[in-house]
Design a protein around this motif. Sequence first.
Motif, PDB file in Angstrom:
ATOM      1  N   MET A 191       6.826 -10.406   7.497  1.00 34.10           N
ATOM      2  CA  MET A 191       6.529  -9.242   6.685  1.00 34.10           C
ATOM      3  C   MET A 191       7.820  -8.449   6.473  1.00 34.10           C
ATOM      4  SD  MET A 191       3.761  -7.683   5.515  1.00 34.10           S
ATOM      5  CE  MET A 191       2.901  -6.168   5.373  1.00 34.10           C
ATOM      6  N   ARG A 233       8.708 -14.667   4.342  1.00 34.60           N
ATOM      7  CA  ARG A 233       8.466 -13.239   4.546  1.00 34.60           C
ATOM      8  C   ARG A 233       7.997 -12.651   3.222  1.00 34.60           C
ATOM      9  NH1 ARG A 233      13.506 -10.460   7.425  1.00 34.60           N
ATOM     10  NH2 ARG A 233      14.316 -10.798   5.333  1.00 34.60           N
ATOM     11  N   VAL A 234       7.094 -11.687   3.294  1.00 37.25           N
ATOM     12  CA  VAL A 234       6.538 -11.095   2.084  1.00 37.25           C
ATOM     13  C   VAL A 234       6.432  -9.589   2.254  1.00 37.25           C
ATOM     14  CG1 VAL A 234       4.144 -11.454   2.807  1.00 37.25           C
ATOM     15  CG2 VAL A 234       4.676 -11.288   0.390  1.00 37.25           C
ATOM     16  N   ARG A 283      -3.991  -4.032  -1.123  1.00 40.45           N
ATOM     17  CA  ARG A 283      -4.941  -4.907  -0.407  1.00 40.45           C
ATOM     18  C   ARG A 283      -5.168  -6.188  -1.187  1.00 40.45           C
ATOM     19  NH1 ARG A 283      -7.942  -0.211   0.443  1.00 40.45           N
ATOM     20  NH2 ARG A 283      -9.418  -0.832  -1.165  1.00 40.45           N
ATOM     21  N   ARG A 284      -5.333  -6.070  -2.496  1.00 40.91           N
ATOM     22  CA  ARG A 284      -5.547  -7.262  -3.321  1.00 40.91           C
ATOM     23  C   ARG A 284      -4.306  -8.160  -3.307  1.00 40.91           C
ATOM     24  NH1 ARG A 284      -8.030  -6.883  -8.790  1.00 40.91           N
ATOM     25  NH2 ARG A 284      -9.286  -8.617  -8.069  1.00 40.91           N
ATOM     26  N   ARG A 299      -2.090  -8.381  -0.926  1.00 43.14           N
ATOM     27  CA  ARG A 299      -2.001  -9.018   0.397  1.00 43.14           C
ATOM     28  C   ARG A 299      -2.916 -10.234   0.477  1.00 43.14           C
ATOM     29  NH1 ARG A 299      -1.266  -3.717   2.492  1.00 43.14           N
ATOM     30  NH2 ARG A 299      -3.494  -3.433   2.741  1.00 43.14           N
ATOM     31  N   GLU A 300      -4.125 -10.119  -0.045  1.00 45.60           N
ATOM     32  CA  GLU A 300      -5.050 -11.253  -0.008  1.00 45.60           C
ATOM     33  C   GLU A 300      -4.575 -12.400  -0.891  1.00 45.60           C
ATOM     34  OE1 GLU A 300      -7.659 -11.967   1.964  1.00 45.60           O
ATOM     35  OE2 GLU A 300      -6.922 -10.190   2.996  1.00 45.60           O
ATOM     36  N   ALA A 344      -1.453 -13.063  -1.623  1.00 45.09           N
ATOM     37  CA  ALA A 344      -0.311 -13.672  -0.930  1.00 45.09           C
ATOM     38  C   ALA A 344      -0.783 -14.532   0.233  1.00 45.09           C
ATOM     39  CB  ALA A 344       0.637 -12.583  -0.436  1.00 45.09           C
ATOM     40  N   ARG A 345      -1.761 -14.054   0.975  1.00 43.40           N
ATOM     41  CA  ARG A 345      -2.272 -14.828   2.112  1.00 43.40           C
ATOM     42  C   ARG A 345      -2.844 -16.157   1.639  1.00 43.40           C
ATOM     43  NH1 ARG A 345      -5.498 -11.069   4.508  1.00 43.40           N
ATOM     44  NH2 ARG A 345      -3.716 -10.383   5.713  1.00 43.40           N
ATOM     45  N   ALA A 346      -3.523 -16.148   0.510  1.00 43.48           N
ATOM     46  CA  ALA A 346      -4.159 -17.371   0.015  1.00 43.48           C
ATOM     47  C   ALA A 346      -3.153 -18.348  -0.588  1.00 43.48           C
ATOM     48  CB  ALA A 346      -5.219 -17.010  -1.025  1.00 43.48           C
ATOM     49  N   LEU A 375       0.658 -18.050  -0.676  1.00 37.16           N
ATOM     50  CA  LEU A 375       1.975 -18.278  -0.070  1.00 37.16           C
ATOM     51  C   LEU A 375       1.941 -19.225   1.117  1.00 37.16           C
ATOM     52  CD1 LEU A 375       3.747 -14.811  -0.273  1.00 37.16           C
ATOM     53  CD2 LEU A 375       4.229 -16.874  -1.575  1.00 37.16           C
ATOM     54  N   LEU A 376       0.830 -19.288   1.820  1.00 36.75           N
ATOM     55  CA  LEU A 376       0.744 -20.243   2.931  1.00 36.75           C
ATOM     56  C   LEU A 376       0.902 -21.671   2.444  1.00 36.75           C
ATOM     57  CD1 LEU A 376      -2.146 -18.732   5.070  1.00 36.75           C
ATOM     58  CD2 LEU A 376       0.282 -18.806   5.625  1.00 36.75           C
TER      59      LEU A 376
END
Length: 110
Positions: free
Chosen positions: A1, A38-39, A58-59, A61-62, A64-66, A68-69
């Motif tokens: 992060m 890192r994001v 929040r949107r 972050r979600e 990126a989580r979906a 960027l992994l």
Amino acid sequence: MLTKRADFVRASQALRAPAPGFTLQARVRSDGEAKGVRVGFTCSKKVGNAVARNRAKRRLREVARAVLLAEGQDGWDYVLIGRPKVTAALPFQQLLDDLSRALSRVHRTP
């Protein structure tokens, strides 16, 4: 992060990929820095009041989580910048698709 201003500034001077719902900034870290993805996220007051900015982040972050992994590359920093009235309003699937396209543009740039 990403949390330090210096990291955000370095990313702002690197590659950019605008998308309808946000702007993606990305850079390859130098060899001496730690590996991994890192994001960071940012939404200025132009996005709206605190409630609107938090919803937009929040949107992002979600998204990126979906994405960027699976599609992020090791050793890169990414910053997602929210856009006024758009980031919080676009369908979530479109944000996912936009990030995938933005990442492919950034990574194919020599």
